[in-house]
Design an enzyme around this catalytic site. Sequence first.
Site, PDB file in Angstrom:
ATOM      1  N   THR A  72      43.777  47.579  32.909  1.00 47.48           N
ATOM      2  CA  THR A  72      43.806  47.851  31.498  1.00 47.48           C
ATOM      3  C   THR A  72      43.870  49.377  31.477  1.00 47.48           C
ATOM      4  O   THR A  72      44.795  49.908  30.765  1.00 47.48           O
ATOM      5  CB  THR A  72      42.355  47.610  30.963  1.00 47.48           C
ATOM      6  N   SER A 198      46.258  44.866  38.936  1.00 50.23           N
ATOM      7  CA  SER A 198      44.851  44.804  38.768  1.00 50.23           C
ATOM      8  C   SER A 198      44.435  44.044  40.039  1.00 50.23           C
ATOM      9  O   SER A 198      44.905  43.015  40.431  1.00 50.23           O
ATOM     10  CB  SER A 198      44.433  43.876  37.634  1.00 50.23           C
ATOM     11  N   GLY A 199      43.429  44.846  40.849  1.00 48.19           N
ATOM     12  CA  GLY A 199      43.018  44.329  42.233  1.00 48.19           C
ATOM     13  C   GLY A 199      42.359  42.712  41.979  1.00 48.19           C
ATOM     14  O   GLY A 199      42.528  41.962  42.644  1.00 48.19           O
ATOM     15  N   THR A 236      36.381  60.248  41.415  1.00 47.71           N
ATOM     16  CA  THR A 236      36.248  59.728  42.828  1.00 47.71           C
ATOM     17  C   THR A 236      36.633  58.463  43.137  1.00 47.71           C
ATOM     18  O   THR A 236      36.334  57.603  42.233  1.00 47.71           O
ATOM     19  CB  THR A 236      34.820  59.892  43.323  1.00 47.71           C
ATOM     20  N   CYS A 324      40.147  37.395  27.786  1.00 54.35           N
ATOM     21  CA  CYS A 324      39.611  38.208  26.979  1.00 54.35           C
ATOM     22  C   CYS A 324      39.221  37.700  25.487  1.00 54.35           C
ATOM     23  O   CYS A 324      38.635  38.283  24.763  1.00 54.35           O
ATOM     24  CB  CYS A 324      40.411  39.314  27.026  1.00 54.35           C
TER      25      CYS A 324
HETATM   26  N1  PLP Z   1      47.128  42.460  31.829  1.00 56.99           N
HETATM   27  C1  PLP Z   1      47.260  41.158  32.155  1.00 56.99           C
HETATM   28  C2  PLP Z   1      48.500  40.470  31.881  1.00 56.99           C
HETATM   29  C3  PLP Z   1      46.126  40.571  32.280  1.00 56.99           C
HETATM   30  O1  PLP Z   1      45.953  39.157  32.494  1.00 56.99           O
HETATM   31  C4  PLP Z   1      44.984  41.269  32.356  1.00 56.99           C
HETATM   32  C5  PLP Z   1      43.518  40.547  32.572  1.00 56.99           C
HETATM   33  O2  PLP Z   1      43.257  39.459  32.320  1.00 56.99           O
HETATM   34  C6  PLP Z   1      44.826  42.666  32.329  1.00 56.99           C
HETATM   35  C7  PLP Z   1      46.093  43.325  31.789  1.00 56.99           C
HETATM   36  C8  PLP Z   1      43.655  43.490  32.313  1.00 56.99           C
HETATM   37  O3  PLP Z   1      43.464  43.629  33.715  1.00 56.99           O
HETATM   38  P1  PLP Z   1      41.771  44.411  34.161  1.00 56.99           P
HETATM   39  O4  PLP Z   1      40.971  43.043  33.840  1.00 56.99           O
HETATM   40  O5  PLP Z   1      42.053  44.492  35.340  1.00 56.99           O
HETATM   41  O6  PLP Z   1      41.645  45.397  33.196  1.00 56.99           O
END
Ligand code: PLP
Length: 387
Positions: A72, A198-199, A236, A324
């Site tokens: 995000t 995203s890790g 950090t 989400c």
């Molecule tokens: N973008 C996509 C396509 C995702 O599937 C997600 C999480 O489900 C994100 C962004 C957000 O990633 P994070 O959970 O690391 O913030």
Amino acid sequence: MKTIYFDNNATTKVADEVLEEIKPYFCKLYGNPSSMHNFGGQVGIKIREAREKIAVLLGCDPSEIIFTGCGTESDNAAIKGTLAAYPDKHKVITTRVEHPAVLSVCRDLENHGYTVVEIPVDRKGRLNIDQLAESLTEDTAIVTVMYANNETGTIFPIEKIAEMVTGKGIVFHTDAVQAVGKIPLNLSKSAIDLLSISGHKLHAPKGVGILYVRKGTRLAPFMLGGHQESGRRAGTENVPGIIGLGRACELAMQNFSEENKKVRQLRDKLEKSILEKCPDCMVNGDPENRLPNTSNISFEFIEGEAILLMLDKFGICASSGSACTSGSLEPSHVLRAMGVPFTAAHGSIRFSLSRYNTEKEVDYTIEKIPEIVNKLRKLSPFVPKQT
Ligand code: PLP
């Protein structure tokens, strides 16, 4: 009861090898990588090594990687950082099916005087490229289009779009959070300017992400403060997260083809058997261009949430809509954008697999799903009466 985890697009298990690698960085090697002393300096070296490993997976230069706190943040930093770097441009182009990490940023920009164009998709979730091409104007600061959709797994022709957009001198960002580790990437041969990762979607810990910034791309820093990440992202560093992500990328590269082939076979078996055993079901997404691990299936006449609850009783984890948006009874914005009928969108379930799933788990799920669907349909007022 054993957990059967088919929700890997929401988050993934931290790989055992990753956990082993990061353990010392909590209580033994806890120095700050920015410190002058050797205790911190040795941690700085590990961060450099992680950056190098990630660069190998992405096919880019280590200096093009900025560590962030999550996918995000990477998406926010890419969009807002580009707009700050191009204050005279006021148009943003995106798609209707982006993750909220992109879509809500873009929709908020409309409240701040920006013009936002959301490119539609067709019934299979494929992007209208001609409309995208027509929308590119002098005033466009950034085009942001996801690599692969988190809900349906549909893969967009990102390299083609990147060439088209950057050919007009416009910055191109892609949210590759669901793509990395599942499909091969080589940024050295790509026109992509900015790319988010995203890790926790690829067996690294939560709380770490990456923004790839192609050399020469103008980008204002999103987080101000210290001089970390060469002044491009203050704060950090999440040392264990970064080291873990480096190891996770290394693992993703080992046996990349075999593991993705295995995952695809399991996904296909699961999907095919469900469609055979349950009438009035359909797969959502582009059958030709889809992530190997994702299957989004609509079960007519029943609620996705009811299916999830019953699957949960058998220890099977899946998802309705994206992680989400689950918890809300609004049907998924992705399926709505694809024109999936309301009832089918309501009854959709996403199964997302990983290299840790087994055939036994798939077979168990194939046995349980028809039972659950039959049971729920018997109770459903929406099933048409036989005449
Ligand atoms: N973008 C996509 C396509 C995702 O599937 C997600 C999480 O489900 C994100 C962004 C957000 O990633 P994070 O959970 O690391 O913030």
